[in-house]
Each structure stands twice: as C-alpha cells, then as structure tokens.
Write a protein that holds these residues in place. Structure first.
Motif, PDB file in Angstrom:
ATOM      1  N   LEU A   9       0.828  -1.208   0.000  1.00  0.00           N
ATOM      2  CA  LEU A   9       0.000   0.000   0.000  1.00  0.00           C
ATOM      3  C   LEU A   9       0.860   1.255   0.000  1.00  0.00           C
ATOM      4  CD1 LEU A   9      -3.129   0.781   0.344  1.00  0.00           C
ATOM      5  CD2 LEU A   9      -2.488   1.274   2.709  1.00  0.00           C
ATOM      6  N   LEU A  10       1.882   1.276   0.839  1.00  0.00           N
ATOM      7  CA  LEU A  10       2.761   2.442   0.925  1.00  0.00           C
ATOM      8  C   LEU A  10       3.507   2.671  -0.385  1.00  0.00           C
ATOM      9  CD1 LEU A  10       4.242   1.940   4.520  1.00  0.00           C
ATOM     10  CD2 LEU A  10       2.614   3.696   3.797  1.00  0.00           C
ATOM     11  N   GLN A  29       2.813  -7.357 -11.471  1.00  0.00           N
ATOM     12  CA  GLN A  29       1.618  -6.570 -11.169  1.00  0.00           C
ATOM     13  C   GLN A  29       0.521  -7.448 -10.580  1.00  0.00           C
ATOM     14  OE1 GLN A  29       1.860  -3.741 -15.052  1.00  0.00           O
ATOM     15  NE2 GLN A  29       0.014  -3.513 -13.834  1.00  0.00           N
ATOM     16  N   SER A  30       0.413  -8.683 -11.051  1.00  0.00           N
ATOM     17  CA  SER A  30      -0.636  -9.566 -10.522  1.00  0.00           C
ATOM     18  C   SER A  30      -0.387  -9.904  -9.061  1.00  0.00           C
ATOM     19  CB  SER A  30      -0.713 -10.838 -11.356  1.00  0.00           C
ATOM     20  OG  SER A  30       0.521 -11.544 -11.325  1.00  0.00           O
ATOM     21  N   ALA A  31       0.876 -10.080  -8.675  1.00  0.00           N
ATOM     22  CA  ALA A  31       1.189 -10.389  -7.276  1.00  0.00           C
ATOM     23  C   ALA A  31       0.876  -9.200  -6.375  1.00  0.00           C
ATOM     24  CB  ALA A  31       2.650 -10.789  -7.142  1.00  0.00           C
ATOM     25  N   LEU A  32       1.212  -8.008  -6.840  1.00  0.00           N
ATOM     26  CA  LEU A  32       0.931  -6.817  -6.042  1.00  0.00           C
ATOM     27  C   LEU A  32      -0.575  -6.582  -5.937  1.00  0.00           C
ATOM     28  CD1 LEU A  32       1.970  -4.352  -4.508  1.00  0.00           C
ATOM     29  CD2 LEU A  32       2.079  -3.121  -6.669  1.00  0.00           C
ATOM     30  N   THR A  33      -1.278  -6.750  -7.048  1.00  0.00           N
ATOM     31  CA  THR A  33      -2.738  -6.576  -7.036  1.00  0.00           C
ATOM     32  C   THR A  33      -3.380  -7.571  -6.079  1.00  0.00           C
ATOM     33  OG1 THR A  33      -2.752  -5.748  -9.303  1.00  0.00           O
ATOM     34  CG2 THR A  33      -4.823  -6.609  -8.443  1.00  0.00           C
ATOM     35  N   LEU A  36      -2.987  -6.376  -2.504  1.00  0.00           N
ATOM     36  CA  LEU A  36      -3.898  -5.271  -2.192  1.00  0.00           C
ATOM     37  C   LEU A  36      -5.326  -5.770  -2.002  1.00  0.00           C
ATOM     38  CD1 LEU A  36      -2.507  -2.636  -4.711  1.00  0.00           C
ATOM     39  CD2 LEU A  36      -2.233  -2.602  -2.224  1.00  0.00           C
ATOM     40  N   ARG A  37      -5.747  -6.726  -2.831  1.00  0.00           N
ATOM     41  CA  ARG A  37      -7.095  -7.278  -2.689  1.00  0.00           C
ATOM     42  C   ARG A  37      -7.245  -8.059  -1.385  1.00  0.00           C
ATOM     43  NH1 ARG A  37      -7.859  -9.138  -9.033  1.00  0.00           N
ATOM     44  NH2 ARG A  37      -8.562  -7.091  -9.797  1.00  0.00           N
TER      45      ARG A  37
END
Length: 306
Positions: A9-10, A29-33, A36-37
């Motif tokens: 998040l930061l 990007q999929s791992a980060l998304t 976040l989810r």
C-alpha cells in the motif's frame, strides 16, 4: 493484515501507480494486485480506486495510509533509539524549523549537537504548518519548532510554548510608505506574502480585515523566503516577517521596518510533536538544545531605540 500488505500500500502511494509500485518492489503486477485485494478483503473496505490515470485512495485508504506511515516510522524510531544506545552511529533525526529560529538559535544548536553526535544524520525542513502537520502525523518529522496556536492544532499534536515573536511589515530602505502612522495607509500598497494555511501573513490579513482593511487583492503570492526578500529589496513590494530579520546587519541589509505603525500582536513559537509518541533519545537531546538556546532569545519587542 500483514507486513507485506502494508508495504504494498505504501509503495503504491509513493509511486502513484500499481505498475510503478510492482517494479519498485520487484514483483509482478498480478502479485501486487493480489496483495492489495487481500488487504481490502481483510478490512472489508475498498482502499483504492483504479483508473486510466493511476490510482486514488478512498477515504478508508487514506486513513490506513496515514496510520501505516506512522507505524513504520515508529519502527524506524525504535531503530534510531537502538543506534543511540550503541553510540549514535547511524542515528537519524528530522526536524522542521521556522525561519525565525533558523537564523537565530539553529547555528548554535547545530554546533553543539554535532559535537555530541558527530555520526548522527540530521535533516532539516521548513517549519510551515502546511507541511509540519502532515509530517508529524505520518511520523516523517520527529518534532518541529514553529509558530502555532495551540487551540487550532489537531488533538494528535502537542504544543510546548518556547518564546514570543514580533513580526512586522518590511520594505526597501527609502520606500514611500515607511512613514505611515496608521494601518489604513497600507491598504493601497502592493505586498509579497506567503499565504499558506497558518502562515503569519495569512494571520496579518485576517487581523486587518477585522479592522475593515483589506489587502488580499493586492498580494503577490510567494512561498520562497529568499525570493520574497529579494523582491522587497529591489521593488516597492512590502513583505511581512520577523522584526529581528531586518535588525540583523546581515539579513536586513537594504530593508527597513514600519516603525511608526502600531505593532502587530506577537506570535508564539513552540515545540510541536505527536501526542503519546515519545521522542527517541537523539531527537529528545536536540529538542533540549533548542529549548535552552531559544529561552535566551528576546524576539517580541522592537529595539529600545525605536
């Protein structure tokens, strides 16, 4: 809610996009998304709004972002405290200082602190309330020495008064209005002022408007102290700042105050910090030095010869 969720998040807030955050964290990007989810599912609230322009934080996201920044900053301060116990190597202190103190007490404070803690890393920021408050709330600033009114501060911030400060209008030597005897004579002047929220200039405008004197339409807005000083020296623009700045032979060269005007009510300079969060020993030592040196100042009166 796990550590890697909050770091994700930061980093999104820091980079301004999921793509940039993923790149900085060396993730897909999929791992980060997914992280976040998972965080949103854990909290039961949407934190981000995704669009072609990037990401924006929802009200829930802004609350969590502020607290997450403070949490990680508190951990950083724990590391600083441990460094202090080991002799100060690697110690980091960040403080915001108003210009009035930067040009009076700060040089002596710095000399003494560097003599005591030669390996410490010190960062200084401008002591304007528009940056001081978010800096304190997010834990980015250890403490601030700034002009403030205690009853206008958020509950999370404590204020320890240290001294009073006289501020006055100032202009180039020889300015046609220097002999003014009433503030109403200043209504038609052109001004150069920093009108940030909580600034001394904004309080001046409020004070004058309470006396039915309006100057707000005749102001060149400027947030650079150096630029304001040079405009005062080289044009007919009138500024507003600490009286001692003009009386000092170095900073006040080519400037004069309006000595025949009634004085503007003095401000209070104090130490601001986050309520309930103790300063680490290095920051506390620096705060103690500021208290001692500021206590010897007399910034609230015109020189006796005036």
């Amino acid at each position: 809610m796990k550590n890697h969720h909050l770091r994700a998040l930061l980093k999104v807030a820091e980079e301004g996009s999921i793509r940039g955050a993923a790149r900085a964290l060396h993730l897909s990007q999929s791992a980060l998304t997914r992280a976040l989810r998972e965080l949103e599912a854990d909290l039961g609230s949407e934190l981000l709004i995704r669009s072609y322009r990037g990401v924006e934080f929802t009200p829930s996201g802004k609350v969590l972002l502020k607290r997450a920044r403070l949490a990680f900053s508190t951990l950083d301060k724990a590391r600083d405290e441990i460094r202090w116990l080991r002799g100060g190597s690697g110690l980091q202190v960040t403080v915001a200082v108003t210009t009035a103190i930067a040009t009076t007490s700060l040089p002596a404070v710095l000399r003494e602190f560097e003599r005591e803690q030669p390996d410490a890393s010190l960062s200084l920021e401008e002591g304007m309330m528009s940056t001081v408050l978010p800096g304190l709330m997010e834990g980015r600033i250890d403490f601030a020495i700034a002009v403030a009114e205690a009853d206008q501060l958020p509950h999370e911030i404590t204020f320890e008064p240290l001294t009073e400060l006289l501020s006055e209008p100032m202009a180039r030597e020889g300015h046609a209005l220097l002999g003014a005897t009433d503030w109403s004579q200043m209504a038609e002047a052109r001004w150069v002022l920093n009108l940030a929220v909580g600034s001394s200039a904004q309080r001046l405008i409020d004070w004058l408007e309470a006396q039915d004197i309006s100057i707000s339409q005749r102001v060149v807005k400027c947030d650079s102290p150096i630029m304001m000083v040079e405009l005062m020296r080289r044009t007919d623009l009138i500024g507003f700042g600490p009286r001692f700045f003009v009386d000092d032979p170095l900073s006040g060269r080519g400037l004069a105050c309006f000595d025949t005007l009634a004085t503007f009510p003095a401000y209070t300079i104090g130490l601001l910090k986050l309520r309930g969060v103790p300063l680490h020993p290095g920051a506390e030592r620096l705060a103690t030095l500021f208290r001692r040196h500021i206590s010897s100042l007399n910034l609230s009166r015109r020189p006796s010869s005036q």
